[in-house]
Design a protein around this motif. Structure first.
Motif, PDB file in Angstrom:
ATOM      1  N   THR A 189       0.816  -1.214   0.000  1.00 50.10           N
ATOM      2  CA  THR A 189       0.000   0.000   0.000  1.00 50.10           C
ATOM      3  C   THR A 189       0.851   1.265   0.000  1.00 50.10           C
ATOM      4  O   THR A 189       0.638   2.159  -0.808  1.00 50.10           O
ATOM      5  CB  THR A 189      -0.972   0.005   1.201  1.00 50.10           C
ATOM      6  N   MET A 240     -11.765  -4.314  -5.702  1.00 49.08           N
ATOM      7  CA  MET A 240     -11.829  -3.135  -4.832  1.00 49.08           C
ATOM      8  C   MET A 240     -10.457  -2.799  -4.270  1.00 49.08           C
ATOM      9  O   MET A 240     -10.051  -1.633  -4.237  1.00 49.08           O
ATOM     10  CB  MET A 240     -12.842  -3.344  -3.699  1.00 49.08           C
ATOM     11  N   SER A 241      -9.725  -3.820  -3.833  1.00 47.08           N
ATOM     12  CA  SER A 241      -8.386  -3.595  -3.286  1.00 47.08           C
ATOM     13  C   SER A 241      -7.426  -3.091  -4.366  1.00 47.08           C
ATOM     14  O   SER A 241      -6.618  -2.197  -4.113  1.00 47.08           O
ATOM     15  CB  SER A 241      -7.836  -4.882  -2.670  1.00 47.08           C
ATOM     16  N   LYS A 268      -8.244  -1.428  -7.095  1.00 48.48           N
ATOM     17  CA  LYS A 268      -8.646  -0.050  -7.427  1.00 48.48           C
ATOM     18  C   LYS A 268      -8.170   0.923  -6.359  1.00 48.48           C
ATOM     19  O   LYS A 268      -7.762   2.042  -6.680  1.00 48.48           O
ATOM     20  CB  LYS A 268     -10.160   0.031  -7.602  1.00 48.48           C
ATOM     21  N   ALA A 269      -8.197   0.506  -5.105  1.00 51.07           N
ATOM     22  CA  ALA A 269      -7.714   1.369  -4.018  1.00 51.07           C
ATOM     23  C   ALA A 269      -6.234   1.675  -4.189  1.00 51.07           C
ATOM     24  O   ALA A 269      -5.764   2.745  -3.802  1.00 51.07           O
ATOM     25  CB  ALA A 269      -7.968   0.709  -2.663  1.00 51.07           C
ATOM     26  N   GLN A 270      -5.503   0.743  -4.795  1.00 51.41           N
ATOM     27  CA  GLN A 270      -4.068   0.949  -5.045  1.00 51.41           C
ATOM     28  C   GLN A 270      -3.815   1.535  -6.433  1.00 51.41           C
ATOM     29  O   GLN A 270      -2.678   1.635  -6.863  1.00 51.41           O
ATOM     30  CB  GLN A 270      -3.310  -0.367  -4.842  1.00 51.41           C
ATOM     31  N   LYS A 271      -4.889   1.908  -7.119  1.00 51.32           N
ATOM     32  CA  LYS A 271      -4.828   2.562  -8.434  1.00 51.32           C
ATOM     33  C   LYS A 271      -4.138   1.709  -9.505  1.00 51.32           C
ATOM     34  O   LYS A 271      -3.465   2.220 -10.398  1.00 51.32           O
ATOM     35  CB  LYS A 271      -4.187   3.932  -8.324  1.00 51.32           C
TER      36      LYS A 271
END
Length: 168
Positions: free
Chosen positions: A94, A125-126, A128-131
């Motif tokens: 992250t 989702m994970s 996407k959270a890390q782009k």
């Protein structure tokens, strides 16, 4: 293209690893491929451990991620989610951001439909959270492939699908 394959399974004898090895072998005729099998060796992520310094095995994976043009993840589904070892890897990455903008292909490999669908949604989702740059997604099942003496044989339709994805 340099393609890194990562199994999200906690099992050393995982069908996800075998599936990735079959894909990597097929694609190795035209691409550099590597199947990474070590998430189960990662220490549990905690902010205190992160502040103490990045463990060497995680630094080695980070280097592989940086050098990859594409990362193909394959995960089973555990309790309608991704395995803890895969989530743990994501936690370690992250702050360092190796997945930011990285082309990724998340797939599931499970015994039969509809297993894998919940894990894929959670994993997306994970990512996407890390782009991460998710180029596509797919659920695969053991019923889609032939297993001969513990090796997975890919059918032509799966080979064609991967050829098409790599043309993107």
């Amino acid at each position: 293209m340099n393609i890194l394959f990562i199994s999200g399974s906690a099992s050393k004898n995982s069908s996800n690893v075998k599936f990735l090895k079959a894909i990597a072998e097929y694609l190795s005729a035209n691409h550099a491929t590597e199947v990474y099998e070590g998430l189960y060796n990662f220490p549990l992520f905690t902010p205190e451990r992160l502040n103490a310094g990045m463990p060497e095995q995680i630094n080695l994976l980070r280097d592989r991620l940086v050098n990859a043009d594409l990362v193909i993840f394959s995960t089973p589904e555990y309790n309608h989610n991704i395995p803890a070892v895969l989530k743990n890897m994501l936690e370690w990455l992250t702050d360092s951001g190796e997945l930011f903008g990285k082309k990724v292909l998340p797939i599931t490999f499970t015994p039969k439909a509809p297993r894998g669908e919940h894990a894929l949604k959670s994993f997306q989702m994970s990512l996407k959270a890390q782009k991460a740059n998710i180029i596509s997604e797919a659920n695969f099942y053991k019923t889609d492939v032939e297993i001969v003496e513990d090796l997975i044989i890919l059918p032509e339709e799966i080979k064609v699908m991967f050829d098409g994805l790599l043309e993107l």
